[in-house]
Design a protein around this motif. Structure first.
Motif, PDB file in Angstrom:
ATOM      1  N   ILE A   1     -44.598  -7.611 -72.529  1.00  0.00           N
ATOM      2  CA  ILE A   1     -45.280  -6.601 -73.352  1.00  0.00           C
ATOM      3  C   ILE A   1     -44.377  -5.374 -73.513  1.00  0.00           C
ATOM      4  O   ILE A   1     -44.263  -4.824 -74.617  1.00  0.00           O
ATOM      5  CB  ILE A   1     -46.647  -6.225 -72.745  1.00  0.00           C
ATOM      6  N   LEU A   2     -43.725  -4.964 -72.440  1.00  0.00           N
ATOM      7  CA  LEU A   2     -42.792  -3.838 -72.512  1.00  0.00           C
ATOM      8  C   LEU A   2     -41.645  -4.137 -73.481  1.00  0.00           C
ATOM      9  O   LEU A   2     -41.250  -3.277 -74.271  1.00  0.00           O
ATOM     10  CB  LEU A   2     -42.247  -3.496 -71.125  1.00  0.00           C
ATOM     11  N   VAL A   3     -41.128  -5.351 -73.433  1.00  0.00           N
ATOM     12  CA  VAL A   3     -40.056  -5.755 -74.363  1.00  0.00           C
ATOM     13  C   VAL A   3     -40.562  -5.645 -75.799  1.00  0.00           C
ATOM     14  O   VAL A   3     -39.862  -5.126 -76.682  1.00  0.00           O
ATOM     15  CB  VAL A   3     -39.546  -7.184 -74.054  1.00  0.00           C
TER      16      VAL A   3
ATOM     17  N   LEU B   1     -49.411 -13.173 -81.410  1.00  0.00           N
ATOM     18  CA  LEU B   1     -48.485 -14.284 -81.241  1.00  0.00           C
ATOM     19  C   LEU B   1     -47.100 -13.787 -80.837  1.00  0.00           C
ATOM     20  O   LEU B   1     -46.479 -14.335 -79.921  1.00  0.00           O
ATOM     21  CB  LEU B   1     -48.402 -15.103 -82.528  1.00  0.00           C
ATOM     22  N   SER B   2     -46.616 -12.739 -81.486  1.00  0.00           N
ATOM     23  CA  SER B   2     -45.290 -12.217 -81.155  1.00  0.00           C
ATOM     24  C   SER B   2     -45.253 -11.641 -79.738  1.00  0.00           C
ATOM     25  O   SER B   2     -44.271 -11.813 -79.013  1.00  0.00           O
ATOM     26  CB  SER B   2     -44.835 -11.172 -82.181  1.00  0.00           C
ATOM     27  N   ILE B   3     -46.334 -11.015 -79.312  1.00  0.00           N
ATOM     28  CA  ILE B   3     -46.407 -10.494 -77.941  1.00  0.00           C
ATOM     29  C   ILE B   3     -46.445 -11.657 -76.944  1.00  0.00           C
ATOM     30  O   ILE B   3     -45.743 -11.637 -75.928  1.00  0.00           O
ATOM     31  CB  ILE B   3     -47.630  -9.569 -77.758  1.00  0.00           C
ATOM     32  N   THR B   4     -47.237 -12.665 -77.249  1.00  0.00           N
ATOM     33  CA  THR B   4     -47.348 -13.826 -76.360  1.00  0.00           C
ATOM     34  C   THR B   4     -46.013 -14.542 -76.203  1.00  0.00           C
ATOM     35  O   THR B   4     -45.642 -14.940 -75.096  1.00  0.00           O
ATOM     36  CB  THR B   4     -48.425 -14.799 -76.889  1.00  0.00           C
TER      37      THR B   4
ATOM     38  N   ILE C   1     -39.570 -14.443 -72.662  1.00  0.00           N
ATOM     39  CA  ILE C   1     -38.632 -13.434 -72.167  1.00  0.00           C
ATOM     40  C   ILE C   1     -39.094 -12.921 -70.793  1.00  0.00           C
ATOM     41  O   ILE C   1     -38.381 -13.030 -69.806  1.00  0.00           O
ATOM     42  CB  ILE C   1     -38.494 -12.255 -73.157  1.00  0.00           C
ATOM     43  N   GLY C   2     -40.287 -12.368 -70.735  1.00  0.00           N
ATOM     44  CA  GLY C   2     -40.759 -11.744 -69.498  1.00  0.00           C
ATOM     45  C   GLY C   2     -40.853 -12.697 -68.323  1.00  0.00           C
ATOM     46  O   GLY C   2     -40.317 -12.424 -67.240  1.00  0.00           O
TER      47      GLY C   2
END
Length: 155
Positions: free
Chosen positions: A101-103, A130-133, A139-140
């Motif tokens: 989420i930070l990214v 979707l982009s956050i997920t 990534i996270g």
């Protein structure tokens, strides 16, 4: 592999690959909104602006390189802050998701507006979620997992 740089490199490679494959799979294959080459050219356009779309498909390679550079920066940053924030050690999944989420926040509310002063307005809708997920999972979570593995070996 025991070196910090090796773990950072591997986390960059895994996270960067998962993220770009997810973007291509979702936006080019499932939603059919674009192509893989256009996705990579749009990343390159952060540096090359409109030339990224007119200079040919080799710009896709520049976009891929830039994508991995960005993944490296986020990986390096997480590995750097990990020893100083004990909360990151409590749950790899939660810290990975929060980092994803930070990214998203850094990329979409800081980096992209600087690179592209005129952006479409963001709406709380399915594409945004979707982009956050994707960033949380691709990534996270991998970066948090590699950091936990590296620092648990050192303890």
């Amino acid at each position: 592999m025991k070196s910090k740089s090796g773990f950072i490199f591997l986390s960059t490679l895994i996270a960067g690959t998962l993220d770009i494959l997810a973007a291509i799979f979702v936006y080019a294959i499932i939603l059919e909104k674009t192509t893989a080459v256009k996705i990579l050219q749009s990343i390159a356009s952060g540096i090359f602006k409109k030339e990224a779309y007119t200079a040919g498909p080799q710009m896709a390679w520049y976009g891929l390189g830039l994508h991995y550079l960005i993944a490296f920066i986020f990986s390096w940053f997480y590995f750097t802050i990990y020893p100083y924030l004990p909360v990151l050690r409590k749950s790899t999944v939660i810290s990975g998701f929060v980092y994803g989420i930070l990214v998203w926040i850094v990329m979409n509310l800081i980096v992209l507006p600087i690179m592209f002063p005129i952006l479409p307005e963001k709406h709380f809708d399915f594409p945004l979620l979707l982009s956050i997920t994707i960033l949380m999972l691709c990534i996270g979570l991998p970066i948090a997992s590699f950091a936990k593995k590296y620092y648990s070996i050192r303890e």
